[in-house]
Write a protein that holds these residues in place. Structure first.
Motif, short mmCIF file in Angstrom:
data_model
loop_
_atom_site.label_atom_id
_atom_site.label_comp_id
_atom_site.label_asym_id
_atom_site.label_seq_id
_atom_site.Cartn_x
_atom_site.Cartn_y
_atom_site.Cartn_z
N VAL A 1 0.92 -1.17 -0.02
CA VAL A 1 0.07 0.14 0.19
C VAL A 1 0.76 1.38 0.06
CG1 VAL A 1 -1.99 -1.17 1.35
CG2 VAL A 1 -0.08 0.10 2.58
N TRP A 2 2.20 1.29 0.27
CA TRP A 2 2.85 2.24 0.59
C TRP A 2 3.01 3.38 -0.42
CZ3 TRP A 2 7.90 4.02 -1.47
CH2 TRP A 2 8.30 4.85 -0.57
N CYS B 1 -4.52 1.94 -3.61
CA CYS B 1 -4.40 0.99 -2.38
C CYS B 1 -4.80 1.47 -1.06
CB CYS B 1 -3.05 0.43 -2.44
SG CYS B 1 -2.74 -0.83 -3.56
N GLY B 2 -4.42 2.98 -0.85
CA GLY B 2 -4.83 3.69 0.42
C GLY B 2 -6.29 3.81 0.47
N ALA B 3 -6.93 4.33 -0.71
CA ALA B 3 -8.31 4.36 -0.93
C ALA B 3 -9.09 3.11 -0.59
CB ALA B 3 -8.60 5.10 -2.29
N TRP B 4 -8.51 2.02 -1.06
CA TRP B 4 -9.17 0.69 -0.92
C TRP B 4 -9.27 0.46 0.54
CZ3 TRP B 4 -5.90 -4.16 -2.54
CH2 TRP B 4 -6.62 -5.27 -2.18
N MET B 5 -7.90 0.67 1.10
CA MET B 5 -8.00 0.36 2.62
C MET B 5 -9.04 1.07 3.56
SD MET B 5 -5.36 -1.82 3.01
CE MET B 5 -6.10 -2.43 1.08
N LEU C 1 -7.32 -0.67 17.49
CA LEU C 1 -7.37 -0.11 16.03
C LEU C 1 -7.28 1.19 15.95
CD1 LEU C 1 -8.35 -1.73 13.45
CD2 LEU C 1 -10.64 -1.43 13.93
N ALA C 2 -6.65 1.42 14.96
CA ALA C 2 -6.56 3.10 14.48
C ALA C 2 -6.53 3.04 13.12
CB ALA C 2 -4.87 3.54 14.92
N VAL C 3 -6.58 4.25 12.52
CA VAL C 3 -6.55 4.51 10.78
C VAL C 3 -5.33 5.59 10.46
CG1 VAL C 3 -7.81 4.96 8.67
CG2 VAL C 3 -8.81 3.57 10.77
N HIS C 4 -4.42 5.35 9.79
CA HIS C 4 -3.48 5.82 9.26
C HIS C 4 -4.06 6.51 7.92
CE1 HIS C 4 0.23 6.37 6.54
NE2 HIS C 4 0.12 7.40 7.29
N PHE C 5 -4.20 7.93 7.54
CA PHE C 5 -4.81 8.63 6.38
C PHE C 5 -4.15 8.20 5.17
CE2 PHE C 5 -6.11 11.84 3.70
CZ PHE C 5 -7.41 11.60 3.33
N SER C 6 -2.73 8.61 5.19
CA SER C 6 -2.00 8.59 4.14
C SER C 6 -0.28 8.53 4.09
CB SER C 6 -2.34 9.57 2.82
OG SER C 6 -2.05 11.15 3.56
#
Length: 346
Positions: A205-206, A211-215, A306-311
């Motif tokens: 995803v990097w 891929c980021g949008a998919w996640m 659980l956490a979410v990293h934006f980009s």
């Protein structure tokens, strides 16, 4: 048949129980107010005075524009002394860790573009660090160069595909405040959009915004229907395959040993083997790989945090130009955390 909905966990008071005397301080690597206004709502919710475990929040400015600095000054003025801008020493990235002076405190370093935090994330990370079996302890981060591969392995990631332009143009909910409405097409039939490589700097995803949008679409869909516990892998050892090899006298880390340090818990003692010059230039490489090699200790991630990293930097332009994901996370944070807006003084 639908997937089973996740069981409801204990209340926030129960999550903090047993950590009343453990000091916890958060260090935010600051630069962008449009992301921090989202993170701020979760930080407020996690303060000890609000039933959480966090005693203080430090904002260490790494790179910011004037508008970002004005926002931060107002934020700290409104929420001090719990929020503060500390005096720091050292070069570049090393200054982030100069805040860590108390050997008994558990510190949580968090990037400014973390746009979701489950209530149990900080308490569970602190407890894991206090167990002593790991040095650095990571949250279970969505859109993470290593953990996204783990999420795919355990079946958490749903298949989403970029829609045709005409579908996007016709979709009346695009740009709305409805974070639950997917903007991409969901289909669990057939193969996924791609294979997520378990490498620190892979294409997916990097490097790829798609891929980021998919996640993000996968995570938001699971949060919306209550199946987000699918991301809980239990416990993950980042160094299960070793720390690396020697090429003559030179240590060469394994390519999958490096991992993203978007949200990490640690103590001052975990920085003892860090070399200031290397920390300043690339804190991720130094902390996630080299320090653990020198200590002979593993790093781990907690599934129930659980956490979410934006980009990532390579994802950011594409995600911002082609999606409304930041607005959706903004709406989600308002709904979950219900913290007041903060605007800079003029």
């Amino acid at each position: 048949p639908r997937e089973p909905v996740c069981p409801r966990g204990p209340g926030r008071e129960a999550m903090a129980r047993g950590l009343e005397r453990q000091r916890v301080e958060v260090i935010v690597v600051y630069g962008r107010c449009d992301r921090v206004k989202i993170l701020h709502r979760y930080l407020l919710r996690n303060l000890r005075i609000n039933g959480g475990v966090v005693d203080r929040v430090h904002f260490v400015v790494f790179a910011a524009m004037q508008e970002d600095l004005e926002y931060l000054q107002q934020l700290v003025a409104d929420h001090g002394p719990v929020y503060n801008i500390p005096q720091v020493t050292g070069r570049r990235l090393a200054k982030i860790y100069s805040v860590c002076e108390d050997p008994d405190t558990v510190y949580i370093k968090i990037d400014d573009d973390v746009v979701f935090l489950a209530d149990e994330a900080f308490p569970n990370m602190v407890r894991e660090r206090l167990r002593g079996r790991c040095g650095l302890v990571s949250a279970n981060v969505v859109n993470h160069a290593i953990l996204s591969a783990v999420h795919q392995d355990v079946g958490a990631i749903r298949n989403f595909f970029m829609p045709p332009d005409e579908w996007v143009a016709a979709e009346e909910n695009v740009g709305s405040k409805d974070w639950r409405k997917p903007r991409w097409l969901h289909s669990d039939e057939g193969l996924a959009m791609g294979v997520i490589m378990k490498q620190a700097q892979s294409q997916c995803v990097w490097a790829m915004w798609e891929c980021g949008a998919w996640m993000h679409e996968s995570f938001l869909s699971r949060l919306a229907d209550g199946t987000d516990c699918a991301y809980d892998f239990g416990w993950h050892d980042f160094h299960a395959h070793g720390h690396g090899n020697f090429l003559g006298d030179r240590f060469v880390p394994l390519p999958y040993t490096r991992w993203s340090i978007n949200v990490i818990a640690f103590k001052k003692e975990d920085l003892a083997e860090a070399r200031a010059a290397d920390l300043a230039e690339d804190d991720e490489a130094e902390l996630s790989v080299m320090v653990h090699h020198r200590m002979g200790k593993r790093a781990c991630a907690v599934g129930h945090a659980l956490a979410v990293h934006f980009s990532y930097s390579r994802q950011d332009d594409g995600i911002m130009e082609n999606t409304d994901l930041l607005a959706r996370y903004d709406a989600l944070s308002l709904e979950l955390a219900a913290a007041p807006e903060v605007t800079p003084r003029r």
